[in-house]
Design a protein around this motif. Structure first.
Motif, PDB file in Angstrom:
ATOM      1  N   ALA A 431       2.364  42.550  16.470  1.00  0.00           N
ATOM      2  CA  ALA A 431       3.434  41.965  17.296  1.00  0.00           C
ATOM      3  C   ALA A 431       3.128  40.491  17.557  1.00  0.00           C
ATOM      4  N   SER A 467       8.958  40.683  25.481  1.00  0.00           N
ATOM      5  CA  SER A 467       8.314  41.799  24.764  1.00  0.00           C
ATOM      6  C   SER A 467       7.623  42.737  25.747  1.00  0.00           C
ATOM      7  N   LEU A 481       5.318  46.219  17.490  1.00  0.00           N
ATOM      8  CA  LEU A 481       6.122  45.351  16.616  1.00  0.00           C
ATOM      9  C   LEU A 481       7.610  45.547  16.910  1.00  0.00           C
ATOM     10  N   ALA A 484       8.626  43.349  19.708  1.00  0.00           N
ATOM     11  CA  ALA A 484       8.713  41.950  19.266  1.00  0.00           C
ATOM     12  C   ALA A 484      10.011  41.725  18.498  1.00  0.00           C
TER      13      ALA A 484
END
Length: 517
Positions: A431, A467, A481, A484
């Motif tokens: 991320a 995030s 991820l 993100a």
């Protein structure tokens, strides 16, 4: 609502007087507001003199005392009437529990006190409430009581694969569409993690959002709904908000001895909550400059009337503004259109531009939704207020379903409170790498000398905060991820309208390149 609160001071209830002739101690109860001395003289049989006396502080009895001024809640006022205020005396363990801006229920005994003038007593009396109990109405996220059943329900919700959609549809359900904005507002409620670093510096976790757009597209309604969801939400409007009204004002204290005191403004009252400022474009330029420190450092420094102080304003700011010429022009820069300094705009993590473009399919859906909302409201009002109405309750409930939030506001508040209290996510390596590559690619566009830099390091911090908030939504302690990618999708929705040249579409190419990566 608490309007003013003095500092807690000791008040004498039983004074010990020492006779300076014989040393005998005489006790006198202090029940009134005037300090009473032993008029009968020394109580010692052999002395009996009428003085002189000296008060012995160590043998006297004191109690904590505080004066409050309360004011009617603005919601309960009738049109045109000013809110009435009342003085409250609180003592002992009731002192020091409230701060200006709190909404409370106070039980007590109402008493009247005669006013005193310079030349004697007045014929007018003042009402004073002697408090017996003080109960807080709106609690901070930290103070919301979450029972074991609530916790079970919250954890069950967090495992739902549709949790993001459920939360988005629970933000202002009476407004159709705007999923990306509602998602950002939900993330603002959850907020990022506040970091207190070893060197003493603090990085804010609150997410600031700005909505800019054409008139009549429900900006104010979105603001009001978010304020309602937040425990300490404060709503102000541009033209009526001055610099001292937003930050803090120095006022002469009527409750005490007329000294200068600091009275917190909207951003101070919204500490640990959300402050919504509507019509930000209508604010005076010097008033906007008061927001700089409050947004980034989250403190308000004051040097007025001989008082030098720093107040905390750890709140998220949600602003709304209309473009200068009524409608948004994509060919002009944002700062020029809403007459706000670029330094202030860069402090907003997300800036959404809402365009009112005619589209037959979309317009039909919005019209249906609006009429459905009105129809449900009409049914509800007629059933409530018309004694002979034939409308059944289950019929009203069925029609209300369209505008009913999936997660009820009370549960939503508890869910947010639980997440903010118990979830502190840490970012995974992939991320991190994804956010860095997005940021560096975005900065590349500013390498040639004649183009302005589209983003600053503040945008990278904003991506991190968003995030973290995204991980908090599903009560996860790791930022993946997926979080993100979700964050970058929201950021790109903003940049598409704010930072893209409509002719060249510079940012769009970067976006495509990232998707392939």
């Amino acid at each position: 609502m608490i309007r003013k609160a003095t500092e807690v001071r000791p008040r004498i209830t039983k004074a010990a007087f020492e006779c300076l002739r014989c040393g005998h101690i005489t006790f006198v109860d202090q029940n009134s507001f005037k300090f009473e001395e032993p008029f009968a003289g020394c109580e010692d049989e052999n002395c009996g003199k009428k003085g002189p006396f000296k008060v012995r502080i160590e043998d006297s009895t004191f109690i904590d005392a505080q004066k409050l001024q309360i004011q009617e809640s603005p919601e309960n006022l009738k049109g045109g009437s000013q809110p009435q205020s009342l003085e409250v005396d609180s003592e002992d363990d009731l002192t020091g529990n409230v701060t200006p801006g709190d909404r409370v229920i106070i039980n007590g005994i109402l008493k009247s006190r005669q006013r005193t003038l310079k030349d004697g007593k007045s014929t007018f009396y003042d009402l004073v409430l002697e408090a017996n109990s003080i109960e807080h109405l709106d609690k901070d996220y930290d103070e919301l009581e979450i029972t074991a059943e609530d916790e079970e329900e919250i954890l069950e919700l967090s495992h739902d694969p549709e949790i993001y959609n459920k939360i988005i549809s629970s933000v202002a359900p009476s407004i159709y569409g705007y999923e990306d904005i509602k998602e950002a507002l939900a993330l603002q409620l959850f907020s990022g993690v506040v970091k207190n670093l070893p060197d003493g510096s603090r990085i804010r976790g609150d997410i600031h959002i700005m909505l800019v757009g054409d008139p009549g597209i429900a900006k104010s309604q979105l603001l009001r709904y978010v304020v309602k969801l937040s425990p300490r939400g404060v709503f102000t409007s541009g033209r009526s908000a001055s610099a001292s009204g937003l930050t803090a004002a120095a006022v002469k204290d009527d409750l005490n001895d007329g000294r200068w005191t600091i009275e917190g403004g909207a951003l101070v009252m919204a500490d640990m909550g959300i402050a919504a400022v509507d019509e930000m474009d209508k604010m005076k330029t010097e008033d906007k400059s008061a927001l700089h420190e409050a947004m980034e450092q989250q403190t308000i420094s004051i040097a007025k009337a001989g008082i030098i102080a720093t107040l905390k304003s750890r709140c998220a700011l949600l602003g709304a503004a209309n473009p200068k010429y009524g409608r948004f022009d994509r060919y002009e820069s944002l700062a020029e259109q809403i007459s706000m300094p670029p330094a202030l705009l860069s402090r907003f993590d997300l800036i959404f531009v809402l365009l009112d473009t005619p589209d037959h399919n979309m317009d039909t859906k919005i019209a249906n939704h609006i009429l459905q909302s009105h129809y449900a409201g009409e049914l509800f009002e007629q059933r409530e207020r018309l004694p002979g109405s034939h409308i059944k309750e289950d019929f009203v409930e069925a029609e209300m379903e369209v505008i009913e939030p999936v997660i009820q506001p009370e549960l939503m508040r508890k869910y947010v409170a639980y997440a903010r209290k118990n979830v502190f996510p840490v970012m995974e390596e992939d991320a991190k790498a994804y956010l860095i590559s997005f940021y560096t690619d975005l900065r590349k566009t500013g390498e040639s000398k004649n183009t302005p830099v589209p983003v600053t390091a503040r945008q990278l911090e904003a991506l991190v905060r968003l995030s973290e908030a995204s991980a908090r939504v599903r009560l996860s302690n790791t930022v993946t991820l997926e979080d993100a990618k979700r964050t970058i999708r929201i950021e790109m929705n903003c940049l598409k309208n704010v930072g893209v040249d409509p002719e060249t579409g510079a940012l769009m190419q970067i976006y495509l390149h990232l998707e392939q990566a």
